[in-house]
Design an enzyme around this catalytic site. Structure first.
Site, short mmCIF file in Angstrom:
data_model
loop_
_atom_site.label_atom_id
_atom_site.label_comp_id
_atom_site.label_asym_id
_atom_site.label_seq_id
_atom_site.Cartn_x
_atom_site.Cartn_y
_atom_site.Cartn_z
N LYS A 1 0.83 -1.20 0.00
CA LYS A 1 0.00 0.00 0.00
C LYS A 1 0.87 1.25 0.00
O LYS A 1 0.67 2.18 -0.81
CB LYS A 1 -0.93 0.02 1.21
N ASP B 1 -6.49 1.12 1.08
CA ASP B 1 -6.54 1.38 2.52
C ASP B 1 -7.91 0.96 3.03
O ASP B 1 -8.70 0.34 2.31
CB ASP B 1 -6.23 2.86 2.82
#
Length: 293
Positions: free
Chosen positions: A164, A182
């Site tokens: 991420k 997220d």
């Protein structure tokens, strides 16, 4: 952004004032969107709906951007690591002092751990984060000549850097398309039935297959913006949602337009955003510095 940008901001203001056109049309008792009984959505129909949602979000959030303040790849990398388990606002309020003390990987790698911990304390989990920052800074100094690498395979080798974080840095500091999964992104794409996956890498793969690669970074910003401002985890503002007719989960949140408008956050609710230094086209006001909020 010129006349086009001004027009979009005007439409955004009208949308938030009216609870969005879709929400307003239901305030007089019109039926909420629903699937046809006995006819599950085909994959092709889902892809078309997903791409339409992306287009609609682009109209609502023409100014969507990463909500972490940064001036270079190193600052974005550090800020993204700090953003775990806290808000981007708190990170943005903390990083000015951090980067004033340690502007380069070499400086941060040589930091006294206790001093570094004290500076980043407001972001929470400061001891673990300090270890990550010291480790990744040393790795950048020793293995990459003090420069943040522009490859996913290199970034994920750095301490505290997962996929991420790597996609955030690649997409926004290097212009390499990537999807940032997220908590907001994962929540919304499951509500929209783009995927049923829970694992972030599987979510990323399935959503990536729906959209052209060139859309990945901005798609991430738009979805995350919408999740923070309208489609909240506990109580989505369904009655003020501009894409409500396209949402198969409409009704999970507040459907009354007046009540829903009160749930809107940041510029959608007339409040400051998360960045102390937002982009010039951001229609909201800057966030306050540390100690002023």
């Amino acid at each position: 952004m010129g006349e086009q940008g001004a027009s979009k901001r005007k439409n955004l203001k009208k949308s938030t004032e009216n609870g969005s056109g879709a929400a307003k049309s239901r305030s007089d008792g019109a039926a909420a969107p629903k699937e046809k009984p006995g006819r599950p959505e085909s994959h092709l129909a889902m892809v078309r709906r997903a791409r339409r949602i992306n287009r609609e979000l682009a109209e609502v959030y023409p100014y969507a951007h990463p909500e972490l303040d940064f001036r270079n790849p190193f600052e974005l990398l550090v800020a993204t690591v700090l953003s775990a388990q806290t808000t981007d606002l708190r990170v943005n309020q903390t990083t000015p002092a951090l980067f004033a003390a340690y502007p380069t990987p070499e400086d941060m790698a040589a930091a006294v751990p206790e001093k570094l911990e004290e500076i980043i304390r407001p972001t929470g989990f400061f001891r673990a984060k300090a270890r990550s920052l010291l480790g990744l800074s040393a790795a950048l100094r020793d293995d990459f000549g003090g420069e943040v690498p522009g490859r996913l395979a290199d970034l994920v080798k750095l301490p505290g850097v997962g996929r991420k974080t790597a996609n955030v840095v690649l997409g926004n500091a290097f212009g390499v398309p990537g999807i940032t999964v997220d908590t907001h992104f994962g929540r919304l794409v499951r509500r929209w039935k783009w995927t049923e996956q829970e694992d972030p890498e599987k979510v990323e793969a399935e959503v990536a297959a729906i959209f052209p690669r060139s859309e990945w970074t901005m798609l991430s910003h738009r979805v995350i913006f919408h999740g923070r401002r309208v489609c909240h985890a506990r109580k989505p503002a369904c009655g003020a949602c501009p894409i409500a007719p396209l949402c198969p989960s409409y009704g999970e949140g507040e459907t009354d337009p007046e009540k829903a408008r009160k749930l809107l956050k940041y510029e959608m609710g007339g409040k400051p955003g998360q960045r102390l230094s937002p982009p010039p086209d951001y229609p909201g006001s800057p966030a306050p510095p540390l100690g002023a909020d």
